[in-house]
Design a protein around this motif. Structure first.
Motif, PDB file in Angstrom:
ATOM      1  N   VAL A 151      -4.976   1.394   1.789  1.00  0.00           N
ATOM      2  CA  VAL A 151      -4.758   2.781   1.366  1.00  0.00           C
ATOM      3  C   VAL A 151      -5.902   3.674   1.848  1.00  0.00           C
ATOM      4  N   LEU A 177      -2.212   9.897  -5.584  1.00  0.00           N
ATOM      5  CA  LEU A 177      -2.559   9.433  -4.241  1.00  0.00           C
ATOM      6  C   LEU A 177      -1.921  10.304  -3.171  1.00  0.00           C
ATOM      7  N   ILE A 200      -6.887   3.216  -6.581  1.00  0.00           N
ATOM      8  CA  ILE A 200      -6.180   2.249  -5.731  1.00  0.00           C
ATOM      9  C   ILE A 200      -6.318   0.853  -6.323  1.00  0.00           C
ATOM     10  N   GLY A 253       0.815  -1.207   0.000  1.00  0.00           N
ATOM     11  CA  GLY A 253       0.000   0.000   0.000  1.00  0.00           C
ATOM     12  C   GLY A 253       0.848   1.256   0.000  1.00  0.00           C
ATOM     13  N   SER A 254       1.921   1.261   0.797  1.00  0.00           N
ATOM     14  CA  SER A 254       2.821   2.413   0.836  1.00  0.00           C
ATOM     15  C   SER A 254       3.498   2.619  -0.509  1.00  0.00           C
ATOM     16  N   VAL A 285       1.174   4.297  -2.990  1.00  0.00           N
ATOM     17  CA  VAL A 285       1.068   5.731  -2.734  1.00  0.00           C
ATOM     18  C   VAL A 285       2.290   6.469  -3.271  1.00  0.00           C
TER      19      VAL A 285
END
Length: 415
Positions: free
Chosen positions: A354, A220, A346, A210-211, A214
């Protein structure tokens, strides 16, 4: 986990969930601030501490609970979340004491972070990205109708005993958890099999994924910055708008009815106006077209800033009412459009994570922004504090303008 086989689709279950939870929320929050001030006798510092405790828990738990939803079950996260929410407010409504209310807000924070992200990710998986924008808008409309009924019921119950709608709303939420346990499907989510599951490793991998998403998608980062400013402004406004009315205005008499009825009127009229506004957006805004979607967000947030500033400066009771109502409309319509924009950007595998990151950034903003705005309200005036809240929201306009320039008419297609 127990699931009763039924003909209820995920869409139908989501609308039922949205309606009953909105009814519960409206029962509770129409009178909750008045209950904390008049019955529990919380002073301004205690009110801020209660809000800070809630947001701190949300900040700490947001991403871990989102990862939990992505690794184990989004359905489980939603059910546990609404159960804890219900228990929290049954506790608060039963014991009007600062320490008990503080504990209830911690439970509320854990419950909210469990369901936040998980419910949006669950329904997006079940209905698909093409339909999700319209599903969010329809659920908002259902929620508004249920919230309308809840606000009317809340004022009626509060006229008997002010804690009654809080306890009833909490009990209703516990019942929703039971309903979801029996009828909520989860057909398009595939957790890791038991033979492959290494719990903490997988949770860590999901968080890192998820990081990474981003970091490599600048849009994002912009969305998360917007979430930060939403948090910075909202804690001060949400804690002080009721106090602004109580301290700076004289409520016109409503016969033999108590002044608390005015807050019910604000809630009911705001919901009716928002219901019409969301239907206009649903019919006329092409939310599959991201540039149009961002422009709608820019307009809504511009009008929100203006409404807060008018409310802060208003000297006339009815002008203040009008400003609050307009802000409620713009803010409520904004939420499903913003969530649509977020979910469309996403990847499905890390969607809940996220979304939870967005919630965590919002919570961090509230922790950082709430106390200074509260200090302004104490040291100077509530009007000055509300002006500060409006100023803290205004940078999102620059961020939406930037996002619109970077988005070249991207359209979401069915996969």
């Amino acid at each position: 986990m127990l699931v009763h086989k039924s003909n209820l689709s995920a869409y139908t279950v989501y609308l039922i969930y949205s309606g009953i939870t909105s009814l519960s929320f409206s029962l509770i929050f129409t009178v909750n601030m008045v209950y904390q001030v008049e019955t529990a006798r919380l002073n301004p510092l205690q009110l801020v501490l209660v809000g800070t405790a809630l947001e701190f828990v949300a900040f700490v738990c947001q991403v871990p609970t989102g990862v939990l939803a992505d690794v184990y079950s989004r359905r489980l996260a939603v059910i546990l979340g609404i159960l804890l929410f219900g228990l929290a407010f049954v506790l608060e409504g039963s014991f009007p004491r600062f320490d008990v209310i503080l504990v209830s807000q911690i439970l509320f924070g854990i419950g909210a972070t469990l369901s936040d992200g998980a419910e949006q990710a669950w329904i997006t998986d079940e209905v698909g990205e093409v339909r999700i924008g319209h599903v969010f808008l329809r659920s908002t409309q259902v929620g508004l109708l249920a919230g309308l009924l809840g606000a009317i019921m809340s004022v009626g119950f509060a006229s008997i005993r002010i804690n009654l709608p809080i306890v009833i709303g909490g009990t209703l939420s516990i019942g929703v958890a039971g309903f979801l346990l029996l009828f909520m499907p989860e057909n398009n989510f595939h957790p890791i099999s038991k033979t492959e599951r290494h719990t903490w490793r997988e949770m860590g991998n999901t968080f890192r994924s998820g990081s990474h998403v981003v970091r490599v998608r600048p849009i994002l980062i912009t969305i998360l910055l917007i979430a930060l400013f939403y948090g910075l402004y909202s804690e001060g406004y949400d804690r002080l708008w009721t106090a602004h009315f109580l301290k700076n205005f004289t409520f016109p008499p409503l016969g033999q009815l108590k002044p608390i009825v005015w807050f019910g009127i604000i809630s009911v009229v705001g919901m009716l106006l928002t219901l019409g506004a969301t239907e206009i957006v649903r019919r006329w805004v092409n939310i599959a077209q991201q540039r149009i979607l961002i422009r709608a967000l820019f307009v809504l947030n511009t009008l929100s800033v203006v409404s807060i500033l008018i409310f802060a400066l208003a000297g006339n009771f009815f002008l203040a009412i009008a400003a609050v109502l307009l802000f409620k409309v713009f803010r409520t319509v904004n939420d499903p459009i913003y969530m649509t924009w977020l979910t469309q950007n996403i990847d499905a595998k890390v969607r809940a994570t996220v979304i939870s990151m967005s919630g965590q950034v919002d919570a961090f903003g509230q922790i950082v922004g709430g106390p200074p705005v509260g200090y302004i309200g104490t040291a100077f005036s509530i009007r000055a504090a509300l002006l500060a809240s409006g100023a803290l929201l205004s940078p999102v306009l620059l961020l939406y303008a930037y996002a619109a320039r970077k988005t070249r008419g991207k359209v979401i297609h069915a996969s």
